[in-house]
Design a protein around this motif. Sequence first.
Motif, PDB file in Angstrom:
ATOM      1  N   ARG A   1       0.827  -1.202   0.000  1.00  0.00           N
ATOM      2  CA  ARG A   1       0.000   0.000   0.000  1.00  0.00           C
ATOM      3  C   ARG A   1       0.869   1.262   0.000  1.00  0.00           C
ATOM      4  N   GLU A   2       1.934   1.263   0.802  1.00  0.00           N
ATOM      5  CA  GLU A   2       2.826   2.409   0.828  1.00  0.00           C
ATOM      6  C   GLU A   2       3.526   2.605  -0.510  1.00  0.00           C
TER       7      GLU A   2
ATOM      8  N   ASP B   1       1.811   7.005  -6.393  1.00  0.00           N
ATOM      9  CA  ASP B   1       0.787   8.020  -6.668  1.00  0.00           C
ATOM     10  C   ASP B   1       1.262   9.416  -6.259  1.00  0.00           C
ATOM     11  N   ALA B   2       1.947   9.473  -5.089  1.00  0.00           N
ATOM     12  CA  ALA B   2       2.443  10.774  -4.631  1.00  0.00           C
ATOM     13  C   ALA B   2       3.493  11.325  -5.589  1.00  0.00           C
ATOM     14  N   GLN B   3       4.346  10.461  -6.082  1.00  0.00           N
ATOM     15  CA  GLN B   3       5.344  10.914  -7.047  1.00  0.00           C
ATOM     16  C   GLN B   3       4.699  11.424  -8.319  1.00  0.00           C
ATOM     17  N   LEU B   4       3.647  10.737  -8.743  1.00  0.00           N
ATOM     18  CA  LEU B   4       2.942  11.201  -9.937  1.00  0.00           C
ATOM     19  C   LEU B   4       2.271  12.550  -9.688  1.00  0.00           C
ATOM     20  N   ARG B   5       1.642  12.688  -8.491  1.00  0.00           N
ATOM     21  CA  ARG B   5       1.007  13.964  -8.161  1.00  0.00           C
ATOM     22  C   ARG B   5       2.038  15.079  -8.029  1.00  0.00           C
ATOM     23  N   GLU B   6       3.163  14.767  -7.386  1.00  0.00           N
ATOM     24  CA  GLU B   6       4.208  15.770  -7.236  1.00  0.00           C
ATOM     25  C   GLU B   6       4.749  16.216  -8.591  1.00  0.00           C
ATOM     26  N   SER B   7       4.929  15.268  -9.479  1.00  0.00           N
ATOM     27  CA  SER B   7       5.411  15.619 -10.815  1.00  0.00           C
ATOM     28  C   SER B   7       4.402  16.511 -11.531  1.00  0.00           C
TER      29      SER B   7
END
Length: 430
Positions: A88-89, A95-101
């Motif tokens: 899950r992490e 997902d966080a990396q995609l959002r940050e990008s």
Amino acid sequence: MARFDPFSPTFDHPLLNSSPDYGSRNGSFVRPIGVGLGGGLDSQLSFRERNKRLRSLEDEKNQLIEDLLYQLENTQNQLDRLQLDNSRESQYSRDAQLRESALQEQLVQVKTIMDRNSYIAVLIDADVVVFTKELLSKGEKGGKEAANNIFTSVSAFAADHLHHLETPKIVVRIYANTKSLSETLTKLKIIERPAALDEFVRGLNSARLLFDFVDAGPRPYATKEKLSEQFKTNLYDCHCHQVLLGCSSDSHYATLLQETLKDCSVLDHITLLEDLPFEKEVAMLKENFKTTKFDNVFRTTKLGLLPTPSKGPLQAVTATLPALSRVESNTTNGTSSGPSTPGMTWATMTAQPAIAASKANTPGATTPTSMKSPEPVVSKAVTKGIDRNRHGQRIDKVDSSIPNHEIQRIKKLKLCNIYYLQDLKILAME
């Protein structure tokens, strides 16, 4: 060396003393009941004890195996949970990396848009921060020259302090009560006529597309209120990278700057224009902001505070007043040698129109030649530089640049406004 016959009935070997009698060919080996190999009941009890010990060891072994199995099951469950959490992490991290990008790309786009439409706001209270006499006296040409000088000064400021901006726009808003300002400038002989200020404003507004000299109107504090609203609007505009504020030391602006200090995130976006020296209220806040100066654009002194002449301020003031003679006190002594006609004093000077009117209305009074004109008598100012109404009473005009709270304070003292508000000292007459 002795020989022993192992099949002899009398053979006695030390290692075979407890073994069955193999010498008996015909009979079988018989052991009495209750007799152990060790020789008695004690050996039988030891076997039970040993068996009991073995059983306890077996129980311990089984318990150990149960504990190990339980521990293994718990460890396996924890491993499963950790693997699930890790999965899950990992998914969240991806997902966080995609959002940050995506956010980084969006931030770069917004930053590009902000820098593309970036501007610097210059806000000036022209009721106090006044242009130089050299520029104002040139009329429309002076207005264009003033606009170019401001543009040059702000461009140099941007090059020194705003390196990340390539070509920021320069938006200038100048507010003033143009009617009152033109009258004041004319009285101080900074401009020849009030229309010269209109020509100056016309030239400044036409020189640059984003330069505006706005008439705030005659309403009290209109200039300060308009300038304050423009200050707040531009300060929190994402496209505005710097606000250059040219204001007076009035308490209104001190309060505005004091409120701005509560938001530390915008302090770096404010620069104070210091062509006019700061007074106490604003000078106390000066260290919290950047400051700059525009060379050869604005006056370095307030209106009305003219340079001290060589003959001294007291002589400069009294030079405009008429020569007044000393009035002798009234005495009952008949031998007084005082002149029959009293000398001119402030009392006699201001009372002349009223005396002339009373004599004209008195029956049988002789009218001087100068008063026999059929035209109505109009009282004129006896002295140069003193305004009077139609009744001959003196009118003291107050400079519009003087703070209102100071005017109210002086009014309560019932003193002469011109004498105290403009720092002029008139010699006391005996």
